[in-house]
Design a protein around this motif. Structure first.
Motif, PDB file in Angstrom:
ATOM      1  N   UNK A   1      19.015  28.000  -3.355  1.00 20.71           N
ATOM      2  CA  UNK A   1      18.528  26.783  -4.007  1.00 20.71           C
ATOM      3  C   UNK A   1      17.984  25.833  -2.944  1.00 20.71           C
ATOM      4  N   UNK A   2      16.843  25.230  -3.235  1.00 14.22           N
ATOM      5  CA  UNK A   2      16.241  24.279  -2.294  1.00 14.22           C
ATOM      6  C   UNK A   2      16.057  22.943  -3.004  1.00 14.22           C
ATOM      7  N   UNK A   3      16.960  22.001  -2.721  1.00  8.95           N
ATOM      8  CA  UNK A   3      16.920  20.664  -3.331  1.00  8.95           C
ATOM      9  C   UNK A   3      17.026  19.634  -2.210  1.00  8.95           C
ATOM     10  N   UNK A   4      16.277  18.551  -2.329  1.00  7.96           N
ATOM     11  CA  UNK A   4      16.375  17.468  -1.340  1.00  7.96           C
ATOM     12  C   UNK A   4      17.823  16.997  -1.251  1.00  7.96           C
ATOM     13  N   UNK A   5      18.365  16.934  -0.025  1.00  8.01           N
ATOM     14  CA  UNK A   5      19.793  16.656   0.192  1.00  8.01           C
ATOM     15  C   UNK A   5      19.977  15.619   1.290  1.00  8.01           C
ATOM     16  N   UNK A   6      20.679  14.518   0.984  1.00  8.52           N
ATOM     17  CA  UNK A   6      20.944  13.460   1.956  1.00  8.52           C
ATOM     18  C   UNK A   6      22.365  12.940   1.779  1.00  8.52           C
ATOM     19  N   UNK A   7      22.935  12.461   2.871  1.00  7.73           N
ATOM     20  CA  UNK A   7      24.237  11.807   2.821  1.00  7.73           C
ATOM     21  C   UNK A   7      24.068  10.297   2.838  1.00  7.73           C
ATOM     22  N   UNK A   8      24.996   9.596   2.181  1.00  7.82           N
ATOM     23  CA  UNK A   8      24.996   8.123   2.193  1.00  7.82           C
ATOM     24  C   UNK A   8      26.104   7.682   3.144  1.00  7.82           C
ATOM     25  N   UNK A   9      25.727   7.175   4.317  1.00  8.28           N
ATOM     26  CA  UNK A   9      26.757   6.818   5.292  1.00  8.28           C
ATOM     27  C   UNK A   9      26.982   5.307   5.320  1.00  8.28           C
ATOM     28  N   UNK A  10      28.161   4.909   5.802  1.00  6.59           N
ATOM     29  CA  UNK A  10      28.564   3.498   5.798  1.00  6.59           C
ATOM     30  C   UNK A  10      28.704   2.951   7.205  1.00  6.59           C
TER      31      UNK A  10
END
Length: 604
Positions: free
Chosen positions: A485-494
């Protein structure tokens, strides 16, 4: 490789449903056809007569599927179900998929109950509604229970009489006539139910006449307590009548009056629900994806989607104009109701005036929507456009899924998913996960497990956001590779103060401007998924507390525990309640209430 031209040659002439898909294999449009061969081919012929919306859709079609049906009616029903399932980008979509409460009288029981439900089933009961205002349902039930001492419990009356079970507190405070005592004749109880049915059927004047006669008879027999009770019931009914608006005193047919207003890319459909000749409620519905569609198509799309999801279908739909597939929709509604349903377009008289009034309300609402809700909606769309540009996405992310992993002191790890559709919370799509394969507090492995389980269900989002940094992103990237599967993936960091700072993937990190709409949008998503995790933990904790605190009380089983929690919400409220308040719960008498009260006082 899917060869569209070759597959067009194999299309059958049967009726059916077709599904257009993009290169990600997502369903972007669902349609029905009397002849699949003729209808589907039209999309890929000369585009000079196509609208801009259809031209855009055709550019994105990478493949298509079709399902043959036996009739156009079957195709229509299947089309509605598939639109609800896939929510395709290029279909007109009903933005609010609401269900409404009904009042149910359980007529199949010897001593019927009156209660609020959200489903209409063929069980011999009488149903009244739908009510668009939940508080109106609760107020109506309060009036009924104030006027009539009927039972609210769900105990087996015959068993209660046989085992001589002590009646609950409602009996002692005269809120219930006490059929469980065995001293209440069925015909006496049924008389109360018949009067309640008259009230809910809109026959208040007839009921008032009946109560006035009873009041007079009671006075003549010097039974002033009963006379006063009848007087209070009459006064309550007169107050109800004052609040109701009469639509047609000579027609008790159940009707829905439907009219639509549309401005630019927005459409608002307003429905007035008329039950027994009175307007029982009204509701506004916003539709999306209406651009380049005429009113006939928009109105037809609404009626198909709305009534396919409703439990109750009225006898008549009163609409302001003819709409697409009107004849087959009438057939579909009649099939669902199992009796004839008629769609009327009034030309004059009272019904025409009523349609004009509904249209006027729709016109006013869409202006208000544009002034207030659209600002909120546009802020979300603006944030999506900025997000797409910043993350180098091909188009605005229509569906965003955000994930969080949480645990309590290193145990009870759980995962949560929140969903944003077109920039707005889509709470019907939220999901919770209990971690099954990971032991101990391992956020990376837990996140990988959650995404692995999620990706096996298809219907992928355009963007996945994780509450975390590169570690979580790396773990999920491996899962996506494994599932192909190829989906745009990002983490939300603090930041150090645990506030949203930016977005990160395996290649780079992007710090967000704290004064931008995009920052507020991402921060809201991160806060939402975190709060959803907390609420899930709270519910798990409450279940454990109830289990440990109440399991040792003899006589408190799963049903009574559930009833206690429904009334008091958590264990502390039960602990702080009075014995009499605990005894108000279904299935709990004073003796058991004392046991519960004494036991909880000992529990820390």
């Amino acid at each position: 490789m899917f060869d569209i031209q070759e597959h067009l040659k194999t299309l059958p002439s049967n009726p059916g449903v077709y599904l257009m898909k993009n290169k990600k294999r997502e369903v972007i449009y669902v349609g029905k056809a009397v002849s699949l061969k003729n209808r589907v081919r039209q999309y890929f012929q000369s585009s000079k007569n196509h609208s801009d919306k259809v031209k855009s859709m055709v550019k994105n079609i990478a493949s298509f599927e079709y399902i043959i049906t036996d009739s156009e009616l079957e195709a229509l029903i299947l089309e509605c179900n598939l639109i609800k399932k896939y929510k395709p980008k290029y279909n007109i979509l009903l933005r609010d998929d609401k269900t409404y409460p009904y009042i149910k009288i359980t007529m199949s029981e010897d001593y019927p109950r009156v209660k609020k439900v959200r489903r209409v089933i063929k069980d011999g009961s009488k149903y009244f509604g739908p009510y668009t205002n939940v508080s109106a349902v609760n107020d109506t039930l309060d009036i009924i229970r104030e006027m009539y001492p009927i039972r609210t419990c769900n105990i087996d009356i015959d068993r209660a009489i046989k085992n001589k079970i002590r009646p609950c507190l409602n009996y002692h405070i005269k809120k219930c006539i006490g059929p469980c005592t065995g001293s209440v004749p069925k015909d006496e109880y049924r008389e109360m139910i018949n009067e309640i049915t008259m009230f809910l059927s809109g026959k208040e004047e007839k009921l008032i006449s009946l109560l006035e006669l009873k009041m007079k008879e009671a006075s003549q027999k010097l039974n002033f307590e009963d006379a006063a009770r009848y007087r209070d019931q009459i006064n309550s009914l007169r107050e109800v009548i004052e609040k109701q608006k009469i639509s047609n005193a000579h027609n008790d047919t159940d009707q829905d009056v439907i009219a639509m207003a549309n401005i630019d890319d927005e459409a608002c459909v307003q429905v007035f629900f008329i039950r027994n000749g009175k307007i029982s409620g009204r509701e506004n519905f916003m539709l999306e994806g209406v651009k380049d569609n005429d009113r006939s198509v928009i109105l037809g799309s609404f009626i198909k989607q709305f009534y396919m999801s409703q439990e109750y279908i009225p006898k008549e739909l009163i609409v302001e104009e003819e709409f697409m597939d009107m004849g087959i929709v009438e057939e579909m509604l009649s099939s669902k109701k199992a009796s004839n349903v008629y769609i009327r377009i009034p030309q004059k008289g009272e019904k025409k005036a009523l349609v004009k009034m509904v249209r006027k309300n729709a016109d006013e609402y869409i202006v208000k929507f544009n002034d207030l809700n659209k600002k909120k909606y546009q802020r979300s769309i603006g944030a999506l456009e900025e997000l797409a540009q910043l993350l180098d996405l091909d188009e605005n992310p229509r569906r965003i899924e955000a994930y969080d992993i949480s645990n309590i002191q290193g145990v009870d790890s759980i995962g949560t998913m929140v969903v944003y559709t077109n920039g707005l919370k889509d709470k019907k799509e939220y999901r919770r996960f209990k971690i099954k394969t990971v032991e101990g507090p391992n956020d990376y492995a837990s996140m990988a497990e959650v995404l692995d389980r999620r990706l096996k269900h298809g219907h992928y989002p355009d963007l996945i956001l994780l509450d975390g940094g590169k570690g979580q992103v790396s773990a999920v990237k491996e899962v996506m590779k494994y599932n192909n599967v190829d989906i745009a993936l990002w983490g939300m960091y603090k930041d150090d103060k645990h506030r949203t700072k930016g977005l990160v993937n395996l290649e780079k990190s992007i710090e967000l401007d704290k004064n931008s709409d995009l920052y507020r949008f991402v921060a809201n998503i991160q806060e939402e998924v975190h709060e959803y995790s907390i609420s899930y933990h709270r519910s798990l904790r409450d279940k454990k507390m109830v289990k440990s605190a109440l399991d040792d009380v003899v006589g408190v089983g799963p049903k009574r525990k559930k009833s206690l929690m429904l009334k008091f919400k958590d264990i502390d409220n039960i602990k702080n309640a009075k014995v009499e308040e605990i005894a108000e719960v279904e299935g709990i008498n004073l003796e058991l209430a004392k046991k519960i009260h004494e036991h909880l006082k000992k529990v820390r």
